[in-house]
Enzyme design. Structure first.
Site, PDB file in Angstrom:
ATOM      1  N   CYS A 136      71.820 -37.026  -1.136  1.00  0.00           N
ATOM      2  CA  CYS A 136      72.092 -37.198  -2.562  1.00  0.00           C
ATOM      3  C   CYS A 136      71.789 -35.926  -3.345  1.00  0.00           C
ATOM      4  O   CYS A 136      70.626 -35.634  -3.641  1.00  0.00           O
ATOM      5  CB  CYS A 136      71.279 -38.370  -3.111  1.00  0.00           C
ATOM      6  SG  CYS A 136      71.546 -38.641  -4.871  1.00  0.00           S
ATOM      7  N   CYS A 139      70.206 -36.433  -6.769  1.00  0.00           N
ATOM      8  CA  CYS A 139      68.768 -36.743  -6.745  1.00  0.00           C
ATOM      9  C   CYS A 139      67.950 -35.505  -6.384  1.00  0.00           C
ATOM     10  O   CYS A 139      66.907 -35.258  -6.986  1.00  0.00           O
ATOM     11  CB  CYS A 139      68.441 -37.806  -5.690  1.00  0.00           C
ATOM     12  SG  CYS A 139      69.658 -39.080  -5.467  1.00  0.00           S
ATOM     13  N   ASP A 140      68.397 -34.761  -5.392  1.00  0.00           N
ATOM     14  CA  ASP A 140      67.532 -33.739  -4.795  1.00  0.00           C
ATOM     15  C   ASP A 140      67.978 -32.299  -5.042  1.00  0.00           C
ATOM     16  O   ASP A 140      67.238 -31.369  -4.713  1.00  0.00           O
ATOM     17  CB  ASP A 140      67.443 -33.965  -3.274  1.00  0.00           C
ATOM     18  CG  ASP A 140      66.843 -35.324  -2.937  1.00  0.00           C
ATOM     19  OD1 ASP A 140      66.052 -35.827  -3.759  1.00  0.00           O
ATOM     20  OD2 ASP A 140      67.168 -35.884  -1.880  1.00  0.00           O
TER      21      ASP A 140
END
Ligand code: NDP
Length: 323
Positions: A136, A139-140
């Site tokens: 992701c 997200c990261d």
């Protein structure tokens, strides 16, 4: 074998299911949440979370889910652990059967079974997950600021993730196993026009290689799908973007799904074609897939479930009065 009955049965315990539970409990629906094989959902396999509103410092995904569950329980949700193997949506009570034979009955049903990122299942991938390997970018990606990163895949998700990563990195490589992309033309044009992105065609990832001392990702071992030639590609971050699979096996033939298996809802709502059955979170959303959007739709599902029950009670009263 027991039968558990509630006004609001929720299957799934990620942000969508637990938010539905918090709202449902506060509305007096005494919800039951049946947690699946991964209690807490996908956030329990991530580490740092920086984009869930309300926390100025970095928080941990598993901690956030523990807090959400505690909040849901605090307001009156019953959390039960079971794996649902069958559902009966014929009504008037919606039924789910656990693998040990327990029966869960709800006057309303909220489906929040989520989705799973697909992984390559090659050596090093699991071991380096969270240490350079992620599924992701939204997200990261931030944690790879200024670093050399790769995205693996050739669909819309992969191209969008590669484009997104250019916000953080000047050196993004898309690695695809064929010589043409599956993604939409407009995204391909944007990808090709971006000077921060290069594409490696016809390469399959054979292995994620760890740094011998630091233990995090150092390189990928690649194989050319045309020539069979092996090579190594150094990188600090690898984003696997080969698609997601919604957990909708249980609902095949019972609820409408799109070609990728996502549940279809009335646009802008969590309402399925069956009145009283709602879907929220990644099981019905392949576009946004964020904890906060899942939580938002979970809230909508609870509000709609409450409305559905109120309308049903009113209709019953009217019928009684007419008799
Ligand atoms: P897709 O199934 O569209 O694409 C998956 C990609 O991963 C393909 O290029 C495929 O390669 C590759 N792949 C699959 N398995 C492997 C493997 N084992 N090894 C290497 N590569 C692999 O998934 P997406 O997540 O990209 O999209 C899912 C759905 O969501 C689509 O309908 C998409 O249009 C939609 N979506 C829409 C967006 C938007 O509208 N903005 C954004 C994101 C997704 P190959 O091409 O060779 O099969």
């Amino acid at each position: 074998m027991a039968t558990h009955t509630t006004r609001m049965l929720i299957i799934g315990s990620g942000p969508a299911g637990l938010t539905a539970a918090i709202y449902g409990a506060r509305a007096g629906m005494e919800p039951i949440v049946v947690q699946g094989l991964q209690p807490g959902g996908q956030l329990t396999i991530t580490t740092d979370v920086e984009n869930y509103p309300g926390f100025r410092d970095v928080i941990q995904g598993p901690w956030l889910m523990e807090e959400m569950q505690a909040q849901a329980e605090h307001v009156g949700t019953r959390m039960l652990w079971d794996t649902i193997v069958e559902v009966d949506l014929s009504g008037p009570m919606f039924r789910a059967i656990g693998d040990g034979g327990d029966v869960y009955e709800g006057e309303t049903l909220v489906i929040a079974t989520g989705a799973q990122a697909k992984w390559l299942h090659v050596p090093g991938e699991q071991e380096l997950s969270g240490k350079g390997v992620s599924a992701c970018a939204t997200c990261d990606g931030f944690f790879y600021r200024g670093k050399k990163v790769v995205v693996i895949g050739g669909g819309n998700t992969a191209v969008e993730e590669a484009l997104y990563l250019t916000n953080h990195s000047e050196d993004v490589t898309l690695i695809h196993r064929r010589d043409s992309l599956r993604s939409e033309k407009i995204l391909q044009d944007r990808l090709m026009a971006n000077p921060r992105i290069s594409v490696l065609w016809n390469k399959r990832v054979e292995r994620f290689v760890a740094h011998p001392e630091a233990g995090d990702l150092r390189a990928l071992e690649l194989i050319d799908t045309e020539t069979g030639e092996k090579s190594e590609f150094e990188t600090e971050g690898a984003f696997v973007a080969i698609g997601h699979a919604p957990s909708t096996e249980l609902f095949k033939g019972k609820l409408e799904m799109d070609s990728s298996g996502y549940l279809i809802v009335e646009p802008g709502t969590p309402r399925t074609a069956i009145p009283g059955v709602f879907a929220c979170g990644d099981v019905m959303d392949h576009t946004y897939r964020q904890a906060v959007t899942a939580a938002g739709v979970g809230c909508m599902a609870a509000l709609d479930a409450e409305r559905y029950l109120a309308e049903k009670a009113f209709a019953e009263k009217v019928t009684e009065a007419a008799e």
